[in-house]
Design an enzyme around this catalytic site. Structure first.
Site, PDB file in Angstrom:
ATOM      1  N   ARG A  89      -1.875  -2.710  13.960  1.00 37.84           N
ATOM      2  CA  ARG A  89      -3.236  -2.830  14.016  1.00 37.84           C
ATOM      3  C   ARG A  89      -3.487  -4.443  14.468  1.00 37.84           C
ATOM      4  O   ARG A  89      -3.471  -5.249  13.946  1.00 37.84           O
ATOM      5  CB  ARG A  89      -4.152  -2.575  12.778  1.00 37.84           C
ATOM      6  CG  ARG A  89      -3.890  -0.996  12.578  1.00 37.84           C
ATOM      7  CD  ARG A  89      -4.835  -0.682  11.297  1.00 37.84           C
ATOM      8  NE  ARG A  89      -4.698   0.449  10.982  1.00 37.84           N
ATOM      9  CZ  ARG A  89      -3.906   1.160  10.218  1.00 37.84           C
ATOM     10  NH1 ARG A  89      -3.061   0.312   9.312  1.00 37.84           N
ATOM     11  NH2 ARG A  89      -3.830   2.431   9.826  1.00 37.84           N
ATOM     12  N   ASP A  95      -4.507  -7.545   7.621  1.00 39.27           N
ATOM     13  CA  ASP A  95      -5.682  -7.522   8.297  1.00 39.27           C
ATOM     14  C   ASP A  95      -6.950  -7.612   7.307  1.00 39.27           C
ATOM     15  O   ASP A  95      -6.658  -7.776   6.216  1.00 39.27           O
ATOM     16  CB  ASP A  95      -5.920  -6.421   9.186  1.00 39.27           C
ATOM     17  CG  ASP A  95      -5.559  -5.157   8.382  1.00 39.27           C
ATOM     18  OD1 ASP A  95      -5.569  -5.120   7.260  1.00 39.27           O
ATOM     19  OD2 ASP A  95      -5.542  -4.096   9.175  1.00 39.27           O
ATOM     20  N   TYR A 114       3.312  -4.923  13.230  1.00 38.11           N
ATOM     21  CA  TYR A 114       2.067  -4.365  12.626  1.00 38.11           C
ATOM     22  C   TYR A 114       1.070  -3.789  13.702  1.00 38.11           C
ATOM     23  O   TYR A 114       1.227  -4.370  14.863  1.00 38.11           O
ATOM     24  CB  TYR A 114       1.284  -5.535  11.946  1.00 38.11           C
ATOM     25  CG  TYR A 114       0.219  -4.764  11.172  1.00 38.11           C
ATOM     26  CD1 TYR A 114       0.481  -3.991  10.063  1.00 38.11           C
ATOM     27  CD2 TYR A 114      -1.326  -5.192  11.292  1.00 38.11           C
ATOM     28  CE1 TYR A 114      -0.602  -3.243   9.453  1.00 38.11           C
ATOM     29  CE2 TYR A 114      -2.197  -4.749  10.558  1.00 38.11           C
ATOM     30  CZ  TYR A 114      -1.833  -3.624   9.786  1.00 38.11           C
ATOM     31  OH  TYR A 114      -3.029  -3.278   9.078  1.00 38.11           O
ATOM     32  N   HIS A 122      -2.836 -11.400  15.571  1.00 38.54           N
ATOM     33  CA  HIS A 122      -1.658 -11.074  15.330  1.00 38.54           C
ATOM     34  C   HIS A 122      -0.700 -11.042  16.603  1.00 38.54           C
ATOM     35  O   HIS A 122      -1.321 -11.284  17.730  1.00 38.54           O
ATOM     36  CB  HIS A 122      -1.639  -9.812  14.627  1.00 38.54           C
ATOM     37  CG  HIS A 122      -2.510  -9.486  13.370  1.00 38.54           C
ATOM     38  ND1 HIS A 122      -3.141  -8.499  13.262  1.00 38.54           N
ATOM     39  CD2 HIS A 122      -2.908 -10.380  12.440  1.00 38.54           C
ATOM     40  CE1 HIS A 122      -3.852  -8.602  12.005  1.00 38.54           C
ATOM     41  NE2 HIS A 122      -3.695  -9.806  11.407  1.00 38.54           N
ATOM     42  N   GLU A 132      -8.823  -5.228   6.119  1.00 36.39           N
ATOM     43  CA  GLU A 132      -8.806  -4.228   5.172  1.00 36.39           C
ATOM     44  C   GLU A 132      -7.598  -4.638   4.224  1.00 36.39           C
ATOM     45  O   GLU A 132      -7.803  -4.270   2.988  1.00 36.39           O
ATOM     46  CB  GLU A 132      -8.614  -2.889   5.716  1.00 36.39           C
ATOM     47  CG  GLU A 132      -8.707  -1.725   5.028  1.00 36.39           C
ATOM     48  CD  GLU A 132      -8.699  -0.201   5.553  1.00 36.39           C
ATOM     49  OE1 GLU A 132      -8.557   0.541   5.001  1.00 36.39           O
ATOM     50  OE2 GLU A 132      -8.204  -0.320   6.781  1.00 36.39           O
ATOM     51  N   GLU A 148       0.835  -1.392  -0.155  1.00 40.56           N
ATOM     52  CA  GLU A 148      -0.035   0.093   0.096  1.00 40.56           C
ATOM     53  C   GLU A 148       0.782   1.352   0.124  1.00 40.56           C
ATOM     54  O   GLU A 148       0.261   2.224  -0.664  1.00 40.56           O
ATOM     55  CB  GLU A 148      -0.952  -0.046   1.160  1.00 40.56           C
ATOM     56  CG  GLU A 148      -1.955  -1.003   1.270  1.00 40.56           C
ATOM     57  CD  GLU A 148      -1.396  -2.084   2.370  1.00 40.56           C
ATOM     58  OE1 GLU A 148      -2.185  -2.528   2.929  1.00 40.56           O
ATOM     59  OE2 GLU A 148      -0.256  -2.432   2.517  1.00 40.56           O
ATOM     60  N   ASP A 182      -1.375  -5.193   3.919  1.00 40.91           N
ATOM     61  CA  ASP A 182      -1.432  -5.349   5.270  1.00 40.91           C
ATOM     62  C   ASP A 182      -2.005  -6.707   5.634  1.00 40.91           C
ATOM     63  O   ASP A 182      -3.122  -7.104   5.001  1.00 40.91           O
ATOM     64  CB  ASP A 182      -1.943  -4.337   5.939  1.00 40.91           C
ATOM     65  CG  ASP A 182      -1.082  -2.857   6.058  1.00 40.91           C
ATOM     66  OD1 ASP A 182       0.062  -3.097   5.825  1.00 40.91           O
ATOM     67  OD2 ASP A 182      -1.551  -1.948   6.165  1.00 40.91           O
TER      68      ASP A 182
END
Length: 953
Positions: free
Chosen positions: A351, A122, A349, A396, A124, A33, A120
């Site tokens: 989140r 997750d 990470y 995670h 999203e 991203e 990423d």
């Protein structure tokens, strides 16, 4: 994923049928991203890999009618961007600013043998990968590459262990996106019609707003109670250490004295506390006097061992809370900094809902703790932290320093800016501390009795805590919320060694009065904690939710406290009365559980959305589906909503029994009450918090006439001069006689006559003036502006002194010069004006600088002094590099250095404002045009080459 699932299935087939392709000349395109992440991981992958970024999402639902493709504009569902009658198929469009990026990625795909989607790890990120797959339509094998830290080892391992795209995760994220679109596009128009245009409703933002409004309602209903006790300083004798210690009166003749927790929000004792005694001021003073020179003795001593276990490593929500408490960072600022640390390879990470650490991370933390603090400070066995996460997404690791060996803050200090360093240091400390030994100590509770000369037996209490072994506290101590009375874990309060029946004396006895306080307003950290406690939303979205409710005008900040606006009261009132389930805490949390079932593959997306929107057998009793669905709920409620009732917030009754209400009108909130059948209104200051709008303040506002305070009559024109409060501040104006309009005039004629009518003179009050004290002479001076200073003897141009939007200035033709003070408008002479014009014109930073309004110390990032200055658009804080306008609720007098640095950090994160392009000049001739065109093309090519070269570096 209904119709869209074919692409994912196709990707799986290609992937499963592809070989690893590690032969010479095999090329792979890796898409992430972020450009930062792309630059960081490219060297780790080496030759054979082309790493490029999508710069976030490349497509989304249409933002407006202009985004809807022509072939869909006639469809009934085009406004939503979701075909609700065809399996809730979403209409995704490539956003205009990403079209060139899509073209670039498609071009790169032509020269590679495989596509690695490395977004990423997750939901999203999975959805972004799917959108890339759907848009790029690759003809080469596709692999999903997942990593949780940007280190060489992690990146190489991720490239060697790719997987398929997870359709269930994509479904879960896309369901949320569609659900939020349905919610917002169905409910928001109701707010536009019934409250105010341009408002919005959201599945989580409306509930978050309700939490803040509910707290303000509690504060508004709150009635304070007062109670007294006696604070004492006890003397244990010269051999004691410490000799003196504090104690407080807790009982009289065996009856416990009331404390703040014994009172309810109505100011009365709670029903369960009828046996406690409320000590009045007179009794407290009498007892304090009656206890002087009396003997005391220890009636009991209770000593217990004290153990405190380490805190778990950070996850998203606890990181936001701790950064907010310890460093006064907003949630958005915390996540922005954490994102940079992650993308540059400093932390894992950011989140995550997990507090677990990998075996290698535990080993690294234990090893570093041993090196820094000694073996005795490390836990005997590795610590693993598990928690039952309400509505957690896929597990995670916790947020920790990246790598197999953690870099100390000292090792990275030269590579990070101040904010990045502070956050990294906190994450490093917390991770190390999580593997350290328990803190140990002792707590002591003592009761002391003494008899007053009046005969009452008075019991005092004292408590102490001593830490005998610091353990993990050596590395990290969690910040506490001082507003809620929190006490730091490393705080010690020593008492002397005391024994039962030991004699003591009181060296000081002071009657002490207390009043109960309303519940504290939410701050960003405490709101994050509340959302997490209720299971509302996802921790990864808390920062954007809190930013949204502020950007929408529902909430504003007073210091660090979140204050709801009156518009928020009206919106939440409407939602509670007509869409109660949509802002119900349990329902919203329960919806997260249902969405997680989709992520687990236990629920079909289209089926679930159909039941939610059209109604069906889903969820608990009273759920939206069982009530007939969102569409029916909204359509059936609109006509029943009384806009005037919704926009009326009752406050209290005045001394004469008139109900005082706040009305939310088209141009903002105002006060209103009905007196003798007539409506009486008053403007409401924007920065007045709802719970501070007392009856006394309301009466003062009502006493300020809407038509203004008449100052007198202009002796020249004969018109009345009045001072008024306006939307943009106080001003003076003249009252002109009404124009005569013939009775038979048409609407167009009436409009034309009004347009031709003379306009009244107006003038804003100077900052040194007050609407309550301004005189007629002051007003006439303001109305006399602009003032003719005189004529320039050389040019003959007239010089005038004027008060403009950006302050006082002189004007001569088209040449304007700033004045230092407003008073100069009336006092400057022609000679002084000519002197100003004789000097070179100064602009921007070179212009005459006004002294700062306040000095705030050094900014922790730029290391430059921060000051508050008065600018064109009001006061602002600056460090000489960046300027940040003070927000609503920011007061110059109470502005702190922490708040100033926060405003500057937000401004700094946005980057410099884009420079405006100068309009192209019309060429003088065809020849000139040809030359310019060639030059421009050359320059553009050079610029692109330069950009590419920089990027390659």
């Amino acid at each position: 994923m209904s119709g869209e699932q074919d692409s994912v299935a196709g990707a799986r087939t290609k992937k499963n049928g592809a070989s690893a392709g590690n032969g010479a000349g095999h090329r792979r395109l890796v898409i992430v991203e972020s450009p930062t992440k792309a630059r960081k991981i490219a060297p780790y992958l080496g030759g054979g890999y082309v790493v490029e970024s999508s710069v976030g999402h490349i497509r989304d639902l249409p933002r407006g009618a202009a985004d809807v493709p022509a072939q869909y504009k006639g469809e009934a569902w085009a406004r939503l961007g979701v075909d609700v009658d065809n399996g809730f198929k979403a209409l995704y469009v490539v956003t205009p600013d990403k079209k060139s990026k899509v073209t670039e990625l498609k071009g790169l795909l032509k020269d590679v043998d495989e596509l690695y989607l490395a977004t990423d790890p997750d939901r999203e990120g999975e959805a972004i990968a799917w959108h890339l797959l759907e848009t790029l339509k690759p003809k080469v094998p596709v692999r999903r590459m997942v990593f949780h830290e940007v280190t060489e080892q992690a990146i190489r391992a991720a490239a060697d262990s790719t997987r398929e795209l997870d359709a269930d995760l994509v479904d879960a994220q896309e369901t949320r996106r569609i659900l939020d679109r349905l919610y917002g596009y169905e409910v928001s128009p109701v707010l536009w019609k019934k409250v105010m245009p341009k408002l919005s409703a959201g599945r989580v933002q409306s509930v978050a707003t309700r939490i803040v409004v509910e707290r303000e309602r509690e504060r508004m209903r709150f009635t304070s109670a007062s109670y007294w006790d006696i604070s004492a300083t006890m003397d244990a004798g010269e051999d004691a250490s410490p000799r003196n210690f504090p104690a407080r009166l807790v009982a009289v003749d065996g009856a416990r004295l009331a404390t703040g927790r014994d009172f309810g929000s109505d100011g009365q004792l709670k029903a369960s506390n009828t046996e406690v005694r409320v000590l009045a001021e007179a009794d407290a003073r009498r007892l304090a006097e009656a206890l002087k020179q009396r003997d005391f003795k220890v009636s009991s001593v209770e000593e217990k061992p004290y153990t405190r276990k380490p805190y778990a490593p950070f996850m998203t929500s606890t990181l936001q809370q701790e950064a907010g408490r310890k460093m006064r960072f907003t949630s958005e600022r915390t996540m922005r900094i954490a994102q940079k640390l992650y993308e540059n390879g400093y932390i894992t990470y950011m989140r995550t809902d997990s507090t677990t650490l990998s075996e290698s991370a535990i080993s690294a933390a234990r090893s570093q703790a041993t090196q820094l603090y000694g073996k005795e400070y490390v836990s005997p066995s590795p610590r693993q932290y598990t928690r039952k996460v309400k509505n957690a997404q896929e597990a995670h690791e916790a947020i920790r320093p990246s790598g197999e060996v953690f870099r100390t803050p000292g090792q990275v200090a030269g590579e990070l800016d101040t904010d990045e360093f502070r956050l990294y240091e906190m994450i490093w400390q917390r991770t190390i501390a999580s593997q350290m030994a328990d803190a140990k100590g002792t707590t002591m509770s003592v009761r002391i009795v003494g008899n007053a000369t009046s005969g009452e037996e008075c019991t005092f209490a004292a408590s102490g805590r001593t830490i005998t072994f610091a353990g993990f506290l050596k590395a990290y101590v969690e910040a506490v919320d001082t507003e809620t009375g929190g006490e730091a874990d490393d705080k010690q309060s020593r008492l002397p060694v005391l024994e039962k029946d030991q004699a003591l004396t009181a060296s000081d006895l002071n009657p002490d009065g207390h009043t109960t306080s309303p519940p504290a307003r939410y701050s960003e950290p405490s709101l994050v904690s509340k959302l997490e406690e209720l299971g509302i939303g996802r921790p990864s979205t808390y920062a954007s939710i809190i930013k949204t409710i502020q950007d929408r005008g529902y909430v504003w900040k007073k210091g660090s406290a979140l204050v709801p606006s009156w518009v928020a009261f009206a919106v939440i009132g409407l939602m509670e009365r007509h869409f109660e389930r949509l802002v119900d805490y349990d329902f919203t949390a329960g919806m997260e559980d249902e969405l997680d079932r989709i992520a687990a593959g236990d629920e079909q997306r289209a089926q679930w959305l159909s039941k939610f929107y059209f109604g069906g057998d889903m969820g608990v009793d009273g759920s939206i589906g069982r009530l007939g669905g969102l569409k029916k709920l909204v359509e059936g409620s609109v006509e029943d909503i009384d806009a005037r009732e919704i926009n009326s917030i009752p406050l209290f009754s005045d001394a004469d029994g008139h109900t005082v209400v706040v009305r939310v009108g088209r141009y903002g909130p105002y006060l209103e009450r009905e007196v003798n059948g007539e409506s009486q209104r008053a403007n409401l200051p924007e920065d007045l918090p709802p719970d501070e709008l007392s009856q006394e303040i309301a009466e003062k506002l009502f006493a300020t006439p809407q038509e203004g305070r008449t100052l007198g009559t202009d002796p020249v024109s004969g018109h009345d001069i009045v001072a008024k409060e306006g939307r943009f501040g106080p001003y003076v104006t003249e009252v002109l006689p009404e124009i005569e309009i013939p009775e038979d005039a048409t609407a167009a004629q009436k409009k034309a006559l009004k347009a031709k009518a003379p306009k009244p003179r107006t003038g804003s009050l100077f900052k040194s003036m007050d609407i309550e004290t301004i005189t007629l002479d002051d007003a006439l001076k303001l109305l006399s502006l602009p003032r003719v200073v005189g004529k320039d003897p050389e040019s003959g141009d007239e010089i005038t002194a004027q008060n403009g939007r950006y302050g006082p200035y002189l004007k001569k033709g088209t040449d304007s010069r700033s004045l230092s003070t407003e008073d100069q408008l009336f006092s400057i002479t022609l000679e002084e004006a000519l002197k100003i014009y004789s000097e070179p014109k100064q602009r921007g930073r070179s212009a005459t600088a006004k002294p700062p309004l306040k000095e705030l110390g050094e900014d922790p990032v730029s290391k430059k002094p921060m000051v508050v200055k008065d600018g064109r658009f009001g006061p602002y804080v600056t460090d000489g590099e960046y300027n940040a306008t003070l927000r609503k609720g920011d007061d110059i007098e109470s502005l702190t250095a922490e708040r100033a640095s926060e405003l500057l950090a937000e401004k700094r994160a946005k980057g410099p404002a884009p420079k405006r392009k100068a309009p192209a000049r019309k060429p003088a001739s065809t020849t000139a045009k040809t030359v310019k065109a060639g030059t421009t093309k050359k320059a553009t090519t050079a610029k692109r080459s330069s950009s590419t070269a920089t990027k390659a570096k």
